[in-house]
Design a protein around this motif. Structure first.
Motif, PDB file in Angstrom:
ATOM      1  N   ASP A  63       0.794  -1.231   0.000  1.00  0.00           N
ATOM      2  CA  ASP A  63       0.000   0.000   0.000  1.00  0.00           C
ATOM      3  C   ASP A  63       0.823   1.277   0.000  1.00  0.00           C
ATOM      4  O   ASP A  63       0.284   2.361  -0.179  1.00  0.00           O
ATOM      5  CB  ASP A  63      -0.912   0.035   1.239  1.00  0.00           C
ATOM      6  N   SER A  64       2.144   1.169   0.221  1.00  0.00           N
ATOM      7  CA  SER A  64       2.913   2.389   0.444  1.00  0.00           C
ATOM      8  C   SER A  64       4.149   2.477  -0.451  1.00  0.00           C
ATOM      9  O   SER A  64       4.449   1.556  -1.219  1.00  0.00           O
ATOM     10  CB  SER A  64       3.322   2.468   1.921  1.00  0.00           C
ATOM     11  N   PHE A  65       4.852   3.599  -0.313  1.00  0.00           N
ATOM     12  CA  PHE A  65       5.962   3.884  -1.221  1.00  0.00           C
ATOM     13  C   PHE A  65       7.184   2.998  -0.974  1.00  0.00           C
ATOM     14  O   PHE A  65       8.002   2.817  -1.864  1.00  0.00           O
ATOM     15  CB  PHE A  65       6.322   5.366  -1.133  1.00  0.00           C
ATOM     16  N   ASN A  66       7.321   2.448   0.225  1.00  0.00           N
ATOM     17  CA  ASN A  66       8.429   1.521   0.459  1.00  0.00           C
ATOM     18  C   ASN A  66       8.155   0.144  -0.152  1.00  0.00           C
ATOM     19  O   ASN A  66       9.021  -0.730  -0.123  1.00  0.00           O
ATOM     20  CB  ASN A  66       8.735   1.388   1.957  1.00  0.00           C
ATOM     21  N   ASP A  67       6.956  -0.035  -0.726  1.00  0.00           N
ATOM     22  CA  ASP A  67       6.603  -1.290  -1.404  1.00  0.00           C
ATOM     23  C   ASP A  67       6.889  -1.240  -2.907  1.00  0.00           C
ATOM     24  O   ASP A  67       6.831  -2.273  -3.582  1.00  0.00           O
ATOM     25  CB  ASP A  67       5.116  -1.611  -1.209  1.00  0.00           C
ATOM     26  N   ILE A  68       7.164  -0.060  -3.429  1.00  0.00           N
ATOM     27  CA  ILE A  68       7.266   0.112  -4.884  1.00  0.00           C
ATOM     28  C   ILE A  68       8.278  -0.835  -5.513  1.00  0.00           C
ATOM     29  O   ILE A  68       8.006  -1.445  -6.559  1.00  0.00           O
ATOM     30  CB  ILE A  68       7.604   1.574  -5.243  1.00  0.00           C
ATOM     31  N   SER A  69       9.440  -0.989  -4.905  1.00  0.00           N
ATOM     32  CA  SER A  69      10.491  -1.818  -5.512  1.00  0.00           C
ATOM     33  C   SER A  69      10.043  -3.255  -5.713  1.00  0.00           C
ATOM     34  O   SER A  69      10.376  -3.885  -6.723  1.00  0.00           O
ATOM     35  CB  SER A  69      11.774  -1.767  -4.668  1.00  0.00           C
ATOM     36  N   MET A  70       9.272  -3.801  -4.775  1.00  0.00           N
ATOM     37  CA  MET A  70       8.822  -5.193  -4.951  1.00  0.00           C
ATOM     38  C   MET A  70       7.605  -5.273  -5.864  1.00  0.00           C
ATOM     39  O   MET A  70       7.444  -6.245  -6.607  1.00  0.00           O
ATOM     40  CB  MET A  70       8.528  -5.855  -3.600  1.00  0.00           C
ATOM     41  N   LEU A  71       6.757  -4.258  -5.832  1.00  0.00           N
ATOM     42  CA  LEU A  71       5.583  -4.261  -6.700  1.00  0.00           C
ATOM     43  C   LEU A  71       5.985  -4.166  -8.168  1.00  0.00           C
ATOM     44  O   LEU A  71       5.324  -4.734  -9.049  1.00  0.00           O
ATOM     45  CB  LEU A  71       4.656  -3.102  -6.332  1.00  0.00           C
ATOM     46  N   LYS A  72       7.077  -3.460  -8.436  1.00  0.00           N
ATOM     47  CA  LYS A  72       7.526  -3.279  -9.820  1.00  0.00           C
ATOM     48  C   LYS A  72       8.117  -4.546 -10.418  1.00  0.00           C
ATOM     49  O   LYS A  72       8.019  -4.767 -11.633  1.00  0.00           O
ATOM     50  CB  LYS A  72       8.564  -2.151  -9.887  1.00  0.00           C
ATOM     51  N   ILE A  73       8.761  -5.389  -9.591  1.00  0.00           N
ATOM     52  CA  ILE A  73       9.463  -6.547 -10.165  1.00  0.00           C
ATOM     53  C   ILE A  73       8.674  -7.847 -10.051  1.00  0.00           C
ATOM     54  O   ILE A  73       9.006  -8.829 -10.725  1.00  0.00           O
ATOM     55  CB  ILE A  73      10.852  -6.747  -9.539  1.00  0.00           C
ATOM     56  N   ALA A  74       7.634  -7.870  -9.227  1.00  0.00           N
ATOM     57  CA  ALA A  74       6.851  -9.093  -9.081  1.00  0.00           C
ATOM     58  C   ALA A  74       6.110  -9.409 -10.373  1.00  0.00           C
ATOM     59  O   ALA A  74       5.713  -8.514 -11.126  1.00  0.00           O
ATOM     60  CB  ALA A  74       5.867  -8.944  -7.929  1.00  0.00           C
ATOM     61  N   GLY A  75       5.916 -10.680 -10.625  1.00  0.00           N
ATOM     62  CA  GLY A  75       5.206 -11.080 -11.834  1.00  0.00           C
ATOM     63  C   GLY A  75       3.771 -10.594 -11.849  1.00  0.00           C
ATOM     64  O   GLY A  75       3.202 -10.335 -12.908  1.00  0.00           O
ATOM     65  N   ARG A  76       3.200 -10.468 -10.660  1.00  0.00           N
ATOM     66  CA  ARG A  76       1.824  -9.969 -10.530  1.00  0.00           C
ATOM     67  C   ARG A  76       1.758  -9.093  -9.283  1.00  0.00           C
ATOM     68  O   ARG A  76       2.198  -9.504  -8.210  1.00  0.00           O
ATOM     69  CB  ARG A  76       0.856 -11.145 -10.420  1.00  0.00           C
ATOM     70  N   SER A  77       1.242  -7.908  -9.425  1.00  0.00           N
ATOM     71  CA  SER A  77       1.237  -6.965  -8.302  1.00  0.00           C
ATOM     72  C   SER A  77      -0.162  -6.431  -8.049  1.00  0.00           C
ATOM     73  O   SER A  77      -0.952  -6.226  -8.972  1.00  0.00           O
ATOM     74  CB  SER A  77       2.179  -5.799  -8.588  1.00  0.00           C
ATOM     75  N   ALA A  78      -0.451  -6.195  -6.758  1.00  0.00           N
ATOM     76  CA  ALA A  78      -1.745  -5.635  -6.375  1.00  0.00           C
ATOM     77  C   ALA A  78      -1.534  -4.520  -5.360  1.00  0.00           C
ATOM     78  O   ALA A  78      -0.742  -4.658  -4.421  1.00  0.00           O
ATOM     79  CB  ALA A  78      -2.648  -6.705  -5.786  1.00  0.00           C
ATOM     80  N   ALA A  79      -2.242  -3.439  -5.552  1.00  0.00           N
ATOM     81  CA  ALA A  79      -2.260  -2.348  -4.584  1.00  0.00           C
ATOM     82  C   ALA A  79      -3.494  -2.511  -3.711  1.00  0.00           C
ATOM     83  O   ALA A  79      -4.556  -2.921  -4.190  1.00  0.00           O
ATOM     84  CB  ALA A  79      -2.292  -0.997  -5.292  1.00  0.00           C
ATOM     85  N   MET A  80      -3.354  -2.180  -2.456  1.00  0.00           N
ATOM     86  CA  MET A  80      -4.507  -2.225  -1.566  1.00  0.00           C
ATOM     87  C   MET A  80      -5.496  -1.127  -1.943  1.00  0.00           C
ATOM     88  O   MET A  80      -5.119  -0.090  -2.498  1.00  0.00           O
ATOM     89  CB  MET A  80      -4.047  -2.044  -0.121  1.00  0.00           C
ATOM     90  N   GLY A  81      -6.763  -1.346  -1.613  1.00  0.00           N
ATOM     91  CA  GLY A  81      -7.770  -0.331  -1.901  1.00  0.00           C
ATOM     92  C   GLY A  81      -7.518   0.965  -1.172  1.00  0.00           C
ATOM     93  O   GLY A  81      -7.951   2.032  -1.621  1.00  0.00           O
ATOM     94  N   ASN A  82      -6.777   0.912  -0.062  1.00  0.00           N
ATOM     95  CA  ASN A  82      -6.442   2.103   0.725  1.00  0.00           C
ATOM     96  C   ASN A  82      -5.106   2.710   0.324  1.00  0.00           C
ATOM     97  O   ASN A  82      -4.637   3.659   0.960  1.00  0.00           O
ATOM     98  CB  ASN A  82      -6.406   1.755   2.220  1.00  0.00           C
ATOM     99  N   ALA A  83      -4.492   2.202  -0.740  1.00  0.00           N
ATOM    100  CA  ALA A  83      -3.184   2.697  -1.173  1.00  0.00           C
ATOM    101  C   ALA A  83      -3.292   4.061  -1.848  1.00  0.00           C
ATOM    102  O   ALA A  83      -4.358   4.462  -2.334  1.00  0.00           O
ATOM    103  CB  ALA A  83      -2.542   1.705  -2.134  1.00  0.00           C
ATOM    104  N   ASP A  84      -2.167   4.753  -1.896  1.00  0.00           N
ATOM    105  CA  ASP A  84      -2.070   6.019  -2.616  1.00  0.00           C
ATOM    106  C   ASP A  84      -2.337   5.778  -4.103  1.00  0.00           C
ATOM    107  O   ASP A  84      -2.025   4.719  -4.641  1.00  0.00           O
ATOM    108  CB  ASP A  84      -0.671   6.604  -2.396  1.00  0.00           C
ATOM    109  N   THR A  85      -2.881   6.774  -4.775  1.00  0.00           N
ATOM    110  CA  THR A  85      -3.192   6.662  -6.207  1.00  0.00           C
ATOM    111  C   THR A  85      -1.973   6.278  -7.026  1.00  0.00           C
ATOM    112  O   THR A  85      -2.056   5.482  -7.971  1.00  0.00           O
ATOM    113  CB  THR A  85      -3.768   7.995  -6.735  1.00  0.00           C
ATOM    114  N   GLU A  86      -0.819   6.823  -6.668  1.00  0.00           N
ATOM    115  CA  GLU A  86       0.419   6.519  -7.402  1.00  0.00           C
ATOM    116  C   GLU A  86       0.765   5.043  -7.311  1.00  0.00           C
ATOM    117  O   GLU A  86       1.245   4.443  -8.279  1.00  0.00           O
ATOM    118  CB  GLU A  86       1.570   7.369  -6.851  1.00  0.00           C
TER     119      GLU A  86
END
Length: 285
Positions: free
Chosen positions: A236-259
């Motif tokens: 949900d947060s900016f410290n998650d970006i590095s793993m969200l970008k490289i994972a084969g499939r990524s999901a943002a929480m509904g409460n996450a920032d728009t970015e």
């Protein structure tokens, strides 16, 4: 097919009461029963994560301190990337000089100033004086959430740490003063030996330049002979970006920032609606 899923903790697996719902716990058990490796990836210390799961039957790999550590499900350390002690001393000296509340994540303790709560109480008073409409309850909730971690050891000064034989994995600075936080970003965002990230509205965190949730995910996937294309991540947060970008499939929480939502493959439900369980369910259908 997804063989590994990396799950953030605060704002993701944990609800607003800092608890893991039964539905999320059952989803993790289901994933493990289906042969999926579940990994907790957090800015918290690994021993704090172990405490959160203490009364469950669940054991997972733990990526801690924003990727500076990786621990086996049995608690043994597999990988670590500590901050150079000289660099850490310089950072902490500046934070003390500027009167920040800070936390130092090490092998077995979170070191924090003896007067830390007083520093935040002073900042809250100043924030209220400057803007009477500011939400006192929100500030208190943020502070209490910070203090809810386990493993604190109180120190008079960062100088107390220089005599200890410890590794320093993460330095977190916390403030209710937006200008103060911005000052910290300006101070460290171009540093060569550390990286700066944020995991909540009132903090910034510093780790070794090679430490990130994404790098840790790469290292662990390689260890487990799992291709990155076979991994998934949710956060949900900016410290998650590095793993969200490289994972084969990524999901943002509904409460996450728009970015965060924009860079993910999909958006799941919020942390109040068992968004992790919903995402895991889509992976195991």
């Amino acid at each position: 097919m997804v063989k590994l899923i990396t799950v953030d903790l605060d704002g993701t697996l944990l609800n607003e009461s800092s608890q893991i719902s039964k539905k999320n716990l059952d989803a993790i058990r289901s994933a493990q029963a289906n042969g999926i490796e579940v990994v907790i990836a957090t800015g918290r210390a690994h021993f704090d994560v172990q405490t959160i799961f203490k009364h469950t039957d669940i054991k997972t790999w733990i990526i801690g301190a924003n990727g500076a550590t990786i621990h086996h499900p049995d608690g043994k350390i597999f990988y670590s990337e500590p901050i150079n002690r000289e660099n850490a001393a310089g950072i902490l000296s500046w934070l003390e000089q500027e009167e920040y509340y800070y936390e130092v994540f090490s092998n077995h303790s979170i070191f924090t100033p003896q007067n830390g709560k007083e520093l935040l109480a002073i900042e809250m008073d100043r924030a209220i004086s400057a803007n009477p409409k500011v939400s006192i309850d929100r500030m208190k909730h943020a502070a209490n959430k910070q203090f809810s971690q386990t493993g604190y050891t109180f120190i008079n000064s960062y100088k107390d740490l220089l005599e200890k034989d410890i590794d320093i994995y993460n330095i977190l600075a916390f403030s209710f003063n937006a200008e103060k936080l911005q000052q910290g970003w300006q101070k460290f965002h171009q540093a060569k030996d550390v990286t700066i990230v944020t995991s909540a509205n009132h903090n910034f965190e510093l780790e070794h330049k090679n430490a990130s949730k994404g790098n840790a995910l790469k290292i662990l996937a390689n260890k487990l002979n799992i291709k990155l294309a076979e991994t998934a991540a949710v956060g949900d947060s900016f410290n998650d970006i590095s793993m969200l970008k490289i994972a084969g499939r990524s999901a943002a929480m509904g409460n996450a920032d728009t970015e965060i939502k924009k860079l993910c493959h999909e958006v799941t439900l919020s942390n109040q609606e068992d968004g992790v369980a919903h995402f895991i369910d889509t992976l195991t259908r």
